[in-house]
Design an enzyme around this catalytic site. Sequence first.
Site, PDB file in Angstrom:
ATOM      1  N   ARG A   1      15.607 -26.928  -2.214  1.00  0.00           N
ATOM      2  CA  ARG A   1      15.322 -26.202  -0.967  1.00  0.00           C
ATOM      3  C   ARG A   1      16.645 -26.158  -0.207  1.00  0.00           C
ATOM      4  NH1 ARG A   1      10.642 -25.355   2.484  1.00  0.00           N
ATOM      5  NH2 ARG A   1      11.181 -25.492   4.698  1.00  0.00           N
TER       6      ARG A   1
ATOM      7  N   ASP B   1       4.548 -15.525  10.661  1.00  0.00           N
ATOM      8  CA  ASP B   1       5.388 -16.715  10.509  1.00  0.00           C
ATOM      9  C   ASP B   1       6.036 -16.991  11.865  1.00  0.00           C
ATOM     10  OD1 ASP B   1       6.720 -18.857   9.410  1.00  0.00           O
ATOM     11  OD2 ASP B   1       8.004 -17.683   8.092  1.00  0.00           O
TER      12      ASP B   1
ATOM     13  N   HIS C   1      11.115 -17.246  -0.550  1.00  0.00           N
ATOM     14  CA  HIS C   1      10.271 -18.447  -0.576  1.00  0.00           C
ATOM     15  C   HIS C   1       9.122 -18.206  -1.567  1.00  0.00           C
ATOM     16  CE1 HIS C   1       8.614 -22.157   0.497  1.00  0.00           C
ATOM     17  NE2 HIS C   1       8.258 -21.960   1.747  1.00  0.00           N
TER      18      HIS C   1
ATOM     19  N   CYS D   1       2.333 -19.647   6.912  1.00  0.00           N
ATOM     20  CA  CYS D   1       2.831 -20.679   5.996  1.00  0.00           C
ATOM     21  C   CYS D   1       3.000 -22.038   6.665  1.00  0.00           C
ATOM     22  CB  CYS D   1       4.135 -20.236   5.342  1.00  0.00           C
ATOM     23  SG  CYS D   1       5.514 -20.037   6.480  1.00  0.00           S
TER      24      CYS D   1
END
Length: 308
Positions: free
Chosen positions: A107, A225, A134, A266
């Site tokens: 990540r 988001d 992502h 998310c």
Amino acid sequence: MKHFLDINATSPEDLKGIISEAHRIKAARNGQPKAALDAETPLDGHMVALIFEKPSTRTRVSFDVGVRQMGGETMVLSGSEMQLGHGETVADTAKVLSRYVDMIMIRTFEEATLQEMAEYADVPVINGLTNRSHPCQIMADILTYEEHRGSIKGKKVVWAGDGNNVCASFLHAAGQFGFDLTFTGPEPLDPEALFVEEARAKGVNVDIIRDPVEAVQGADLLVSDTWVSMHDAPSARERRHNLLRPYQINDELMAHTKPDALFMHCLPAHREEEVTSSVMDGPQSVIFDEAENRLHAQKAVMRWCLGK
């Protein structure tokens, strides 16, 4: 050896196979205790390196738990511990780690770091997030949609807000899974034009509509988001809020979607900013199923990477 770097870099057949496997893995646990091993332990004897240049809750916990449930072990490494690409090159790091571990999840910030890691590693590399995409999140989102509403093919997904890295992976998925995507947000935050054109080239409709009420008409899924990143300066946060305030997901906007439309985010969410609590906690929200499904989708991704 197979890497999982982006949804548009993985064939539609393999992606659908991963989703199908994730459904099976989730069902097979059948309410077992969280710490219990799976009936199958395909990662028995395997060590997985989890590299975090960017901090995380869901990615760290879901990958760590997933590896352990499948019988493997994890080594969690932070960017500060490794100084990735500063003291030692990414290429050298990839070669060294490949001598110690069986798989790498990273990540990171720059997509170039991910690509270089995959180029020089002799073990599978998984994209846990970059500034540009992502993919693991969107695999969980598709798993979530399909367990609630059936196939996502031909459905209308609406992304509201910032055309960020999660939105980019939704565009990748639109072309691979065959659903239409509408972006509604301010022009300065439009998604990357390349990703829009790639999806359209695969035969799906990708629309950009500034009016959020018009955009969500007939939506099967509405997604948002956070408006700001943890790394944004206060002045940037204020500018973004001013740009994005008309695109807040609230009960009034949800009322213009299909009656059985779902809402996803998310997480982490800033309640009462990009989305109201009444939507997050309402009957159309599946955000916590979505968060759980990071675990199952990523287990399926890891199995696919190792040919298990």
